[in-house]
Write a protein that holds these residues in place. Structure first.
Motif, PDB file in Angstrom:
ATOM      1  N   ARG A  55      48.670  16.015  76.218  1.00  0.00           N
ATOM      2  CA  ARG A  55      48.756  15.137  75.049  1.00  0.00           C
ATOM      3  C   ARG A  55      48.914  16.012  73.805  1.00  0.00           C
ATOM      4  O   ARG A  55      48.098  16.893  73.543  1.00  0.00           O
ATOM      5  CB  ARG A  55      47.503  14.283  74.915  1.00  0.00           C
ATOM      6  CG  ARG A  55      47.522  13.426  73.629  1.00  0.00           C
ATOM      7  CD  ARG A  55      46.182  12.758  73.357  1.00  0.00           C
ATOM      8  NE  ARG A  55      45.969  11.654  74.275  1.00  0.00           N
ATOM      9  CZ  ARG A  55      44.876  11.487  75.018  1.00  0.00           C
ATOM     10  NH1 ARG A  55      43.921  12.413  74.973  1.00  0.00           N
ATOM     11  NH2 ARG A  55      44.750  10.447  75.816  1.00  0.00           N
ATOM     12  N   LEU A  56      49.969  15.765  73.033  1.00  0.00           N
ATOM     13  CA  LEU A  56      50.199  16.496  71.795  1.00  0.00           C
ATOM     14  C   LEU A  56      49.619  15.721  70.621  1.00  0.00           C
ATOM     15  O   LEU A  56      49.805  14.502  70.514  1.00  0.00           O
ATOM     16  CB  LEU A  56      51.701  16.682  71.554  1.00  0.00           C
ATOM     17  CG  LEU A  56      52.448  17.719  72.383  1.00  0.00           C
ATOM     18  CD1 LEU A  56      53.912  17.707  71.981  1.00  0.00           C
ATOM     19  CD2 LEU A  56      51.857  19.104  72.169  1.00  0.00           C
ATOM     20  N   LEU A  59      49.990  15.819  66.645  1.00  0.00           N
ATOM     21  CA  LEU A  59      50.870  16.437  65.654  1.00  0.00           C
ATOM     22  C   LEU A  59      50.776  15.727  64.314  1.00  0.00           C
ATOM     23  O   LEU A  59      50.351  14.566  64.230  1.00  0.00           O
ATOM     24  CB  LEU A  59      52.324  16.398  66.135  1.00  0.00           C
ATOM     25  CG  LEU A  59      52.648  17.098  67.457  1.00  0.00           C
ATOM     26  CD1 LEU A  59      54.114  16.880  67.803  1.00  0.00           C
ATOM     27  CD2 LEU A  59      52.328  18.579  67.382  1.00  0.00           C
ATOM     28  N   ARG A  63      55.176  19.811  61.637  1.00  0.00           N
ATOM     29  CA  ARG A  63      55.844  19.133  62.750  1.00  0.00           C
ATOM     30  C   ARG A  63      57.271  19.638  62.923  1.00  0.00           C
ATOM     31  O   ARG A  63      57.755  19.822  64.050  1.00  0.00           O
ATOM     32  CB  ARG A  63      55.831  17.627  62.528  1.00  0.00           C
ATOM     33  CG  ARG A  63      56.471  16.833  63.663  1.00  0.00           C
ATOM     34  CD  ARG A  63      56.164  15.372  63.495  1.00  0.00           C
ATOM     35  NE  ARG A  63      56.776  14.547  64.516  1.00  0.00           N
ATOM     36  CZ  ARG A  63      56.199  13.457  65.028  1.00  0.00           C
ATOM     37  NH1 ARG A  63      54.996  13.100  64.625  1.00  0.00           N
ATOM     38  NH2 ARG A  63      56.812  12.733  65.932  1.00  0.00           N
ATOM     39  N   GLU A  71      59.108  20.959  66.329  1.00  0.00           N
ATOM     40  CA  GLU A  71      60.254  20.246  66.894  1.00  0.00           C
ATOM     41  C   GLU A  71      61.475  21.154  66.980  1.00  0.00           C
ATOM     42  O   GLU A  71      62.241  21.076  67.952  1.00  0.00           O
ATOM     43  CB  GLU A  71      60.557  19.003  66.051  1.00  0.00           C
ATOM     44  CG  GLU A  71      59.543  17.896  66.223  1.00  0.00           C
ATOM     45  CD  GLU A  71      60.011  16.597  65.615  1.00  0.00           C
ATOM     46  OE1 GLU A  71      60.334  15.663  66.371  1.00  0.00           O
ATOM     47  OE2 GLU A  71      60.064  16.517  64.364  1.00  0.00           O
ATOM     48  N   LEU A 116      60.297  15.672  71.618  1.00  0.00           N
ATOM     49  CA  LEU A 116      58.976  15.074  71.776  1.00  0.00           C
ATOM     50  C   LEU A 116      58.972  14.002  72.864  1.00  0.00           C
ATOM     51  O   LEU A 116      57.926  13.708  73.450  1.00  0.00           O
ATOM     52  CB  LEU A 116      58.494  14.488  70.443  1.00  0.00           C
ATOM     53  CG  LEU A 116      58.174  15.512  69.349  1.00  0.00           C
ATOM     54  CD1 LEU A 116      57.703  14.806  68.085  1.00  0.00           C
ATOM     55  CD2 LEU A 116      57.131  16.512  69.821  1.00  0.00           C
ATOM     56  N   ASP A 117      60.142  13.426  73.134  1.00  0.00           N
ATOM     57  CA  ASP A 117      60.228  12.428  74.210  1.00  0.00           C
ATOM     58  C   ASP A 117      59.969  13.061  75.578  1.00  0.00           C
ATOM     59  O   ASP A 117      59.730  12.336  76.557  1.00  0.00           O
ATOM     60  CB  ASP A 117      61.604  11.758  74.210  1.00  0.00           C
ATOM     61  CG  ASP A 117      61.817  10.878  72.988  1.00  0.00           C
ATOM     62  OD1 ASP A 117      60.808  10.406  72.422  1.00  0.00           O
ATOM     63  OD2 ASP A 117      62.979  10.673  72.603  1.00  0.00           O
ATOM     64  N   PHE A 168      57.411  14.658  76.324  1.00  0.00           N
ATOM     65  CA  PHE A 168      55.968  14.673  76.546  1.00  0.00           C
ATOM     66  C   PHE A 168      55.465  13.278  76.883  1.00  0.00           C
ATOM     67  O   PHE A 168      55.960  12.270  76.359  1.00  0.00           O
ATOM     68  CB  PHE A 168      55.253  15.210  75.305  1.00  0.00           C
ATOM     69  CG  PHE A 168      55.522  16.665  75.054  1.00  0.00           C
ATOM     70  CD1 PHE A 168      54.638  17.631  75.483  1.00  0.00           C
ATOM     71  CD2 PHE A 168      56.684  17.069  74.412  1.00  0.00           C
ATOM     72  CE1 PHE A 168      54.896  18.978  75.262  1.00  0.00           C
ATOM     73  CE2 PHE A 168      56.951  18.400  74.189  1.00  0.00           C
ATOM     74  CZ  PHE A 168      56.051  19.366  74.623  1.00  0.00           C
ATOM     75  N   SER A 228      52.559  11.999  76.166  1.00  0.00           N
ATOM     76  CA  SER A 228      51.736  11.381  75.124  1.00  0.00           C
ATOM     77  C   SER A 228      51.826  12.203  73.850  1.00  0.00           C
ATOM     78  O   SER A 228      51.585  13.420  73.867  1.00  0.00           O
ATOM     79  CB  SER A 228      50.273  11.292  75.588  1.00  0.00           C
ATOM     80  OG  SER A 228      49.456  10.765  74.561  1.00  0.00           O
ATOM     81  N   VAL A 229      52.175  11.554  72.730  1.00  0.00           N
ATOM     82  CA  VAL A 229      52.224  12.200  71.417  1.00  0.00           C
ATOM     83  C   VAL A 229      51.417  11.351  70.446  1.00  0.00           C
ATOM     84  O   VAL A 229      51.691  10.158  70.271  1.00  0.00           O
ATOM     85  CB  VAL A 229      53.666  12.367  70.906  1.00  0.00           C
ATOM     86  CG1 VAL A 229      53.654  12.985  69.510  1.00  0.00           C
ATOM     87  CG2 VAL A 229      54.486  13.215  71.862  1.00  0.00           C
ATOM     88  N   THR A 237      50.155  10.969  66.487  1.00  0.00           N
ATOM     89  CA  THR A 237      50.515  11.395  65.136  1.00  0.00           C
ATOM     90  C   THR A 237      49.351  11.148  64.189  1.00  0.00           C
ATOM     91  O   THR A 237      48.892  10.010  64.051  1.00  0.00           O
ATOM     92  CB  THR A 237      51.754  10.632  64.638  1.00  0.00           C
ATOM     93  OG1 THR A 237      52.856  10.895  65.516  1.00  0.00           O
ATOM     94  CG2 THR A 237      52.127  11.053  63.231  1.00  0.00           C
ATOM     95  N   SER A 277      47.329  20.968  69.912  1.00  0.00           N
ATOM     96  CA  SER A 277      48.146  20.867  68.711  1.00  0.00           C
ATOM     97  C   SER A 277      48.785  22.208  68.413  1.00  0.00           C
ATOM     98  O   SER A 277      48.508  23.217  69.080  1.00  0.00           O
ATOM     99  CB  SER A 277      47.296  20.405  67.521  1.00  0.00           C
ATOM    100  OG  SER A 277      48.123  20.087  66.409  1.00  0.00           O
TER     101      SER A 277
END
Length: 288
Positions: free
Chosen positions: A186-187, A189, A197, A201, A211-212, A214, A216-217, A219, A237
């Motif tokens: 899980r990121l 960010l 960010r 990226e 990011l897609d 991963f 789970s992202v 924010t 992170s």
């Protein structure tokens, strides 16, 4: 003193509407139209055009906007400087890493040297700060990440390490981690538009990841919340070294790096082109 027709041009650029520009300037709409037509006749080109009912700047209009922003800013600063006696006034923008973890000693030094100065600091993400700079509401900004340097005068202030952080007992702690192993994490960010960010990226894109990739992202715009969640083992992170210096020293966070993508980031001093006051500010920023 700026030609009032340039003020009209700037008002139309900001509102992209002749009627609202007229209201802002306390002019009639025909007067606004006359000012724009005068400038178009003078420079021999169209500055605005309509796409359907939407007013757009032409390429020539965009070029004039870049020049006029700088002239309007310099004009206001010169008028303030000529008003005697007048205290020093400085409006600074800083991206969150710089504003929260780096700039405080420089502000303290400035206020000690200028006890009567008026000073304001706006801390926000890079894209918001650049918009405020272009609108003339900030004297200069200190930003990280990526921006179109051709639109501004920009100078490198310093470089900082940029790396992954996790809880000390996490399986990534202290390692050099392949990207294909990281994608299961899980990121946590910063928001879109932040330099932090953008650095991460861009590193992903160099390896054909997004990011897609991963599962789970999360924010979050607040550094303290990001670090707290990472300390609690709820994700990993990527942050600059000054942001996590205390936690790394205390052992509440651990560092890891991306194996294929060494990362670092640059902090820049940015102002409008041809700013008459830029040199003194750059000198202040580089003072120890």
């Amino acid at each position: 003193m700026l030609d009032p027709r340039w003020n009209t041009f700037l008002a139309v650029c900001e509102t992209m509407n002749y009627t609202r520009a007229a209201e802002r300037l306390c002019l009639t709409q025909p007067a606004v139209t006359h000012h724009i037509h005068y400038l178009e006749d003078h420079y021999g080109c169209r500055l605005f055009s309509y796409e359907g009912k939407v007013l757009r700047l032409t390429e020539a209009g965009l070029r004039l906007l870049e020049f006029t922003r700088s002239m309007a800013y310099n004009s206001r600063k010169v008028e303030n400087a000529m008003a005697s006696p007048v205290p020093v006034s400085l409006r600074v923008g800083a991206s969150k890493t710089i504003g929260e973890f780096i700039i405080a000693p420089k502000i303290e030094r400035f206020l000690r040297a200028q006890p009567d100065a008026s000073f304001s600091l706006m801390v926000d993400n890079t894209q918001v700060l650049l918009r405020e700079l272009e609108a003339g509401r900030l004297d200069f900004v200190l930003v990280e990440g990526f921006f179109d340097r051709s639109r501004y005068d920009a100078q490198l202030c310093q470089r900082e390490d940029f790396f992954g952080v996790c809880a000390p007992g996490h399986r990534l702690a202290g390692r050099s981690v392949p990207l294909d192993e990281l994608v299961g994490e899980r990121l946590i960010l910063r928001e879109s538009g932040s330099g932090t960010r953008a650095i991460f990226e861009e590193a992903l894109h160099r390896q054909n990841y997004t990011l897609d990739s991963f599962s789970s992202v999360v924010t979050i715009s607040d550094f303290s919340t990001i670090k707290s969640l990472v300390v609690d083992g709820l994700g990993v992170s990527f942050l600059y070294a000054p942001v996590v210096a205390q936690e790394l020293k205390a052992g509440t966070l651990a560092r890891f790096d991306l194996a294929e993508v060494p990362m670092s980031g640059a902090f820049y001093f940015v102002c409008l082109k041809d700013n008459l006051f830029a040199k003194s500010w750059v000198d202040w920023m580089h003072e120890s």
